[in-house]
Motif scaffolding. Structure first.
Motif, PDB file in Angstrom:
ATOM      1  N   GLN A  81       0.833  -1.198   0.000  1.00 51.43           N
ATOM      2  CA  GLN A  81       0.000   0.000   0.000  1.00 51.43           C
ATOM      3  C   GLN A  81       0.870   1.251   0.000  1.00 51.43           C
ATOM      4  OE1 GLN A  81      -3.161  -0.084   2.876  1.00 51.43           O
ATOM      5  NE2 GLN A  81      -3.517   2.119   2.822  1.00 51.43           N
ATOM      6  N   THR A  82       0.505   2.222  -0.832  1.00 46.36           N
ATOM      7  CA  THR A  82       1.277   3.457  -0.952  1.00 46.36           C
ATOM      8  C   THR A  82       0.597   4.650  -0.298  1.00 46.36           C
ATOM      9  OG1 THR A  82       2.314   2.719  -3.004  1.00 46.36           O
ATOM     10  CG2 THR A  82       2.320   5.071  -2.604  1.00 46.36           C
ATOM     11  N   ASN A  83      -0.741   4.705  -0.350  1.00 44.02           N
ATOM     12  CA  ASN A  83      -1.448   5.855   0.217  1.00 44.02           C
ATOM     13  C   ASN A  83      -2.207   5.461   1.487  1.00 44.02           C
ATOM     14  OD1 ASN A  83      -3.304   4.260  -1.135  1.00 44.02           O
ATOM     15  ND2 ASN A  83      -4.604   5.987  -1.684  1.00 44.02           N
ATOM     16  N   ASP A  84      -2.776   6.458   2.152  1.00 41.82           N
ATOM     17  CA  ASP A  84      -3.448   6.231   3.435  1.00 41.82           C
ATOM     18  C   ASP A  84      -4.947   6.001   3.302  1.00 41.82           C
ATOM     19  OD1 ASP A  84      -1.374   6.214   5.216  1.00 41.82           O
ATOM     20  OD2 ASP A  84      -1.396   8.368   5.547  1.00 41.82           O
ATOM     21  N   ASN A  85      -5.451   5.870   2.111  1.00 40.23           N
ATOM     22  CA  ASN A  85      -6.892   5.807   1.925  1.00 40.23           C
ATOM     23  C   ASN A  85      -7.490   4.465   2.336  1.00 40.23           C
ATOM     24  OD1 ASN A  85      -6.777   8.382   0.792  1.00 40.23           O
ATOM     25  ND2 ASN A  85      -6.366   7.560  -1.240  1.00 40.23           N
ATOM     26  N   ASP A  86      -8.694   4.548   2.911  1.00 41.64           N
ATOM     27  CA  ASP A  86      -9.476   3.360   3.220  1.00 41.64           C
ATOM     28  C   ASP A  86     -10.135   2.917   1.921  1.00 41.64           C
ATOM     29  OD1 ASP A  86     -11.057   1.388   4.239  1.00 41.64           O
ATOM     30  OD2 ASP A  86     -12.359   2.699   5.403  1.00 41.64           O
ATOM     31  N   GLN A  87      -9.630   1.825   1.336  1.00 42.49           N
ATOM     32  CA  GLN A  87     -10.058   1.404   0.018  1.00 42.49           C
ATOM     33  C   GLN A  87     -10.161  -0.117  -0.047  1.00 42.49           C
ATOM     34  OE1 GLN A  87     -10.989   1.962  -2.966  1.00 42.49           O
ATOM     35  NE2 GLN A  87     -10.734   4.124  -3.446  1.00 42.49           N
ATOM     36  N   ILE A 126      -8.901  -7.301  -1.684  1.00 42.12           N
ATOM     37  CA  ILE A 126      -7.809  -6.901  -0.796  1.00 42.12           C
ATOM     38  C   ILE A 126      -8.191  -5.566  -0.170  1.00 42.12           C
ATOM     39  CG2 ILE A 126      -5.379  -6.240  -0.632  1.00 42.12           C
ATOM     40  CD1 ILE A 126      -4.802  -7.989  -3.035  1.00 42.12           C
ATOM     41  N   ASP A 127      -8.150  -5.477   1.154  1.00 46.25           N
ATOM     42  CA  ASP A 127      -8.506  -4.249   1.856  1.00 46.25           C
ATOM     43  C   ASP A 127      -7.290  -3.375   2.124  1.00 46.25           C
ATOM     44  OD1 ASP A 127     -11.294  -4.755   2.115  1.00 46.25           O
ATOM     45  OD2 ASP A 127     -10.878  -6.159   3.746  1.00 46.25           O
ATOM     46  N   LEU A 128      -7.417  -2.084   1.808  1.00 44.75           N
ATOM     47  CA  LEU A 128      -6.436  -1.083   2.189  1.00 44.75           C
ATOM     48  C   LEU A 128      -7.005  -0.328   3.388  1.00 44.75           C
ATOM     49  CD1 LEU A 128      -6.174  -1.546  -1.036  1.00 44.75           C
ATOM     50  CD2 LEU A 128      -4.793   0.522  -0.959  1.00 44.75           C
ATOM     51  N   THR A 129      -6.166   0.089   4.314  1.00 44.04           N
ATOM     52  CA  THR A 129      -6.655   0.703   5.539  1.00 44.04           C
ATOM     53  C   THR A 129      -6.166   2.134   5.696  1.00 44.04           C
ATOM     54  OG1 THR A 129      -4.774  -0.161   6.799  1.00 44.04           O
ATOM     55  CG2 THR A 129      -6.758  -1.519   6.714  1.00 44.04           C
ATOM     56  N   GLN A 130      -6.932   2.925   6.436  1.00 44.51           N
ATOM     57  CA  GLN A 130      -6.519   4.280   6.753  1.00 44.51           C
ATOM     58  C   GLN A 130      -5.223   4.232   7.550  1.00 44.51           C
ATOM     59  OE1 GLN A 130      -8.639   6.842   5.713  1.00 44.51           O
ATOM     60  NE2 GLN A 130      -6.987   8.276   6.180  1.00 44.51           N
ATOM     61  N   GLY A 131      -4.238   5.022   7.139  1.00 43.01           N
ATOM     62  CA  GLY A 131      -2.956   5.012   7.830  1.00 43.01           C
ATOM     63  C   GLY A 131      -2.094   3.821   7.499  1.00 43.01           C
ATOM     64  N   GLY A 132      -2.390   3.142   6.375  1.00 45.93           N
ATOM     65  CA  GLY A 132      -1.687   1.908   6.060  1.00 45.93           C
ATOM     66  C   GLY A 132      -0.551   2.037   5.068  1.00 45.93           C
ATOM     67  N   THR A 133      -0.010   3.229   4.904  1.00 46.98           N
ATOM     68  CA  THR A 133       1.089   3.420   3.958  1.00 46.98           C
ATOM     69  C   THR A 133       2.260   2.491   4.288  1.00 46.98           C
ATOM     70  OG1 THR A 133       0.521   5.731   3.575  1.00 46.98           O
ATOM     71  CG2 THR A 133       2.765   5.069   3.049  1.00 46.98           C
TER      72      THR A 133
END
Length: 218
Positions: A81-87, A126-133
Motif C-alpha cells: 500500500q502506498t497511500n493512506d486511503n481506506d479502500q 484486498i482491503d487497504l486501511t486508513q494510515g496503512g502506507t
C-alpha cells in the motif's frame, strides 16, 4: 535393504519448494481525456472507480511462471500500500491467452478485452486501511491456486486485473509498481511440489545397492 532403497527414491521424487516471483510487467490505464495515455513507467499503480469521465483507473499485473515446475499447494499475491486511503481492490485473473499486453504501450482505449470481466475469474478482494502506507497486502486461497493451475498455459504467463469495489471514489487505491525505487512491487509467492532432478533419483538406488553389498561382505 533393496526395499529401503526404493523407498528412498520415492521420497526423493518430489520436494516442497517455495519461491517468490516479482512482476514481469505492471501498469494502470485511465479513462476520459487520458484514455490514450500510457502509464507503464510510473512507480505506482492507481485503482479508482467513479462515474465522472477522466477518473476511473484499472491496473494490470503480469507474472512469468515459466521457470516454476510442479504442482501448486499454495500461492499468495502480494502488494504494498502506498497511500493512506481506506479502500478495497477486487482482483480478477485473466483467462489464458490474454497475457501478451505491453506495459509500455497499453492504454484504456486499447485494453477493452483485458478489462472484460466476462473473460476473467473473480479471485477475491484486498482491503487497504486508513494510515496503512507501506503495509503489505495479500490475497490467497483456493480460487487463486485453481486459477494459476488452469491458466499458466504454454507461455507460463498469468495476468491479474485490479479494480476498485467502490462506486464513487474520492481518492484512488495506490500500490507500488515494480518500478518503485523503494521496492515492494507486486509479488507472487508459490508453494509447490517440485520434481527432483533425474540425477538425484539415480543416485538413491545405487547408494542402496552399494550399502547392501557392504553388509553382505562383512
Amino acid at each position: 535393504m533393496i526395499a529401503l532403497a526404493v523407498s528412498a527414491v520415492a521420497a526423493l521424487g518430489a520436494a516442497n519448494a517455495a519461491v517468490v516471483i516479482g512482476a514481469d510487467a505492471d501498469t494502470f490505464v485511465r479513462n476520459g481525456s487520458d484514455s490514450d495515455e500510457n502509464y507503464g513507467s510510473l512507480q505506482n499503480l492507481l485503482v479508482k472507480r467513479q462515474g465522472a469521465p477522466n477518473f476511473e483507473r484499472e491496473a494490470f499485473v503480469r507474472f512469468d511462471l515459466s521457470n516454476f515446475s510442479g504442482s501448486f499447494i499454495g500461492a499468495v499475491l502480494g502488494l504494498t500500500q502506498t497511500n493512506d486511503n481506506d479502500q478495497q481492490i477486487r482482483v480478477f485473473g485473466l483467462n489464458d491467452g490474454r497475457d501478451g499486453w505491453d506495459e509500455s504501450t497499453v492504454t484504456w482505449d486499447s485494453s477493452g478485452a483485458l478489462r472484460d470481466r466476462s473473460l476473467a475469474t473473480d479471485l477475491g478482494t484486498i482491503d487497504l486501511t486508513q494510515g496503512g502506507t507501506g503495509d503489505a497486502l495479500t490475497l490467497s486461497g483456493t480460487a487463486l491456486e485453481t486459477f494459476l493451475a488452469n491458466n499458466i498455459g504454454m507461455d507460463g504467463l498469468v495476468t491479474f486485473l485490479l479494480v476498485s469495489t467502490r462506486g464513487s471514489d474520492t481518492q484512488p487505491a495506490i500500490v507500488r509498481a515494480r518500478e518503485n525505487i523503494l521496492g515492494g512491487g507486486p509479488t507472487l509467492a508459490l508453494d509447490g511440489t517440485v520434481p527432483v532432478p533425474a540425477a538425484a533419483l539415480l543416485f538413491a538406488p545405487v547408494a542402496g545397492i552399494a550399502a547392501l553389498r557392504r553388509r553382505r561382505a562383512k
